[in-house]
Enzyme design. Structure first.
Site, PDB file in Angstrom:
ATOM      1  N   TRP A  69      -5.166  21.927 -27.893  1.00  0.00           N
ATOM      2  CA  TRP A  69      -4.350  20.768 -27.528  1.00  0.00           C
ATOM      3  C   TRP A  69      -4.185  20.664 -26.025  1.00  0.00           C
ATOM      4  O   TRP A  69      -4.097  19.548 -25.483  1.00  0.00           O
ATOM      5  CB  TRP A  69      -3.014  20.812 -28.259  1.00  0.00           C
ATOM      6  CG  TRP A  69      -3.218  20.634 -29.734  1.00  0.00           C
ATOM      7  CD1 TRP A  69      -3.048  21.570 -30.706  1.00  0.00           C
ATOM      8  CD2 TRP A  69      -3.706  19.458 -30.392  1.00  0.00           C
ATOM      9  NE1 TRP A  69      -3.385  21.051 -31.934  1.00  0.00           N
ATOM     10  CE2 TRP A  69      -3.790  19.758 -31.771  1.00  0.00           C
ATOM     11  CE3 TRP A  69      -4.069  18.194 -29.954  1.00  0.00           C
ATOM     12  CZ2 TRP A  69      -4.227  18.827 -32.709  1.00  0.00           C
ATOM     13  CZ3 TRP A  69      -4.510  17.265 -30.881  1.00  0.00           C
ATOM     14  CH2 TRP A  69      -4.584  17.573 -32.249  1.00  0.00           C
ATOM     15  N   ASP A  89       4.432  19.688 -24.369  1.00  0.00           N
ATOM     16  CA  ASP A  89       4.104  19.230 -25.717  1.00  0.00           C
ATOM     17  C   ASP A  89       4.702  20.234 -26.687  1.00  0.00           C
ATOM     18  O   ASP A  89       4.152  21.317 -26.907  1.00  0.00           O
ATOM     19  CB  ASP A  89       2.582  19.146 -25.870  1.00  0.00           C
ATOM     20  CG  ASP A  89       2.152  18.751 -27.278  1.00  0.00           C
ATOM     21  OD1 ASP A  89       3.026  18.579 -28.160  1.00  0.00           O
ATOM     22  OD2 ASP A  89       0.933  18.624 -27.505  1.00  0.00           O
ATOM     23  N   LYS A 138       5.542  17.671 -37.933  1.00  0.00           N
ATOM     24  CA  LYS A 138       5.531  19.118 -38.142  1.00  0.00           C
ATOM     25  C   LYS A 138       6.936  19.638 -38.450  1.00  0.00           C
ATOM     26  O   LYS A 138       7.176  20.198 -39.510  1.00  0.00           O
ATOM     27  CB  LYS A 138       4.935  19.819 -36.922  1.00  0.00           C
ATOM     28  CG  LYS A 138       3.508  19.347 -36.621  1.00  0.00           C
ATOM     29  CD  LYS A 138       2.937  19.964 -35.368  1.00  0.00           C
ATOM     30  CE  LYS A 138       1.595  19.345 -35.001  1.00  0.00           C
ATOM     31  NZ  LYS A 138       0.550  19.569 -36.001  1.00  0.00           N
TER      32      LYS A 138
END
Length: 359
Positions: free
Chosen positions: A102, A171, A195
């Site tokens: 990511w 993030d 999530k």
């Protein structure tokens, strides 16, 4: 049909109490005669839901008045572009910490907007550890430092922050609300909801107000953080049902005792699973123990020819979505807040029995 233990990395399991409450309110929200999915986002009913979600998040994370909370669309991946577009302003570069998949995706998008300086990378270690945060190559004249404290795919997590005057942009898609954080140490936090917060479709942004001054009017209107903030996340129709479900999850978290309480549960869950893996010669985890994720636990089998059988048998046992990401293989158990300890026990029992049959 009975519910299974869902170890999916996202969209992930939601607390059953949340699903049950949403089910009970599906046709008629609090006597309004309509579902949340049907009501106007400008109605007093939805405005109360949005206000409740913001207020609960402020309490859960102890967010002070220096920050704005935005609910935006497009997924966290859209923020990879939206962040540099909004925050570069007159700066000539931005710093990025490279710790996994990511991070590299965020770097790729940022390069379209500015000169990206890699402050540190663990690519040479196959992203199994974290660069030394005390010796990063930081350009203190950069616009910000971007980090991804939990790499969902690799199963790597860190909580310490480097010493810098740069605004830290994080993030926290796989970390938010799973452990205590000091929001005041960040310039901006963003997190895809699917999530630890709710269903896919909404991204939470917590941004320091002074950074909003960097946002340029030349940006597309719906991309401009300052404009979105000025319109209370309703510059266009927001993802109303996703925000409603996020509010229910925040309510559920408060009932559990808040972030401190859920963190203690998460520590117990992750420790139990890692302890079992470490005690076995059949299973292994590749991540530096100092940086193992509490949320995403990857593991491999001693004989990868058994991977397909492991997935088949685990699915039959009611343990869903344990296959690792296609880019890394193996297995991965995502054990976010909604995963109960009973699910961890069931997984360990299955893994032990599978090892006895095939080890």
């Amino acid at each position: 049909m009975s519910r299974v233990y869902n170890f999916c990395s996202g969209p992930a399991a939601l607390p059953e109490a949340v699903l049950e409450k949403a089910q009970s309110e599906m046709l008629d929200w609090h006597g309004a005669g309509v579902s949340v999915m049907e009501m106007s986002h400008r109605s007093s009913e939805f405005m109360s839901i949005l206000a409740s979600a913001k207020a609960r998040l402020i309490r859960l994370l102890d967010i002070n008045d220096d920050y704005e909370i935005l609910f935006v669309q497009g997924g966290a991946s859209t923020l990879f572009s939206q962040i540099p577009a909004n925050l570069i302003a007159d700066f000539e570069s931005a710093c990025y910490l490279d710790t996994g998949v990511w991070s590299t995706k965020a770097i790729k998008e940022a390069k379209k907007y500015t000169n990206v300086k890699i402050a540190g990378s663990s690519k040479a270690q196959n992203y199994t550890t974290v660069p030394d945060l005390s010796s990063l190559a930081l350009d203190e004249k950069a616009a910000y430092l971007h980090i991804c404290p939990n790499e969902t795919i690799g199963g790597l997590e860190f909580s310490d922050l480097p010493e810098t005057d740069l605004p830290i942009i994080a993030d926290l898609s796989s970390t938010i609300l799973s452990r205590k954080i000091d929001v005041s140490k960040y310039g901006m936090i963003y997190a895809g909801a699917q999530k630890n917060v709710g269903p896919a479709g909404v991204v939470i942004c917590i941004i320091r107000k002074d950074l909003l001054a960097r946002c340029d009017d030349s940006l597309p209107t719906v991309w401009n953080f300052s404009t979105v903030a000025a319109n209370d996340s309703m510059i266009n129709t927001p993802p109303t049902y996703a925000i409603y479900l996020a509010d229910l999850v925040f309510e559920w978290l408060e009932a559990q005792g808040g972030v401190d309480a859920i963190e203690a549960i998460n520590i117990r869950k992750a420790s139990a699973l890692y302890d079992f893996i470490d005690s076995s010669s059949f299973y292994s985890n590749p991540i530096d123990p100092a940086y193992r994720s509490r949320m995403n636990v990857p593991f491999t089998l001693a004989n990868d020819s058994l991977d397909a059988l492991f997935i088949e048998e685990s699915e039959a046992a009611g343990l869903r979505t344990l296959a690792g990401h296609r880019s890394v293989g193996g297995m991965r158990a995502s054990i976010y807040n909604a995963m109960p300890m009973e699910g961890i026990v069931a997984l360990i029992d299955f893994m032990r029995a599978f090892e006895q049959r095939h080890g």
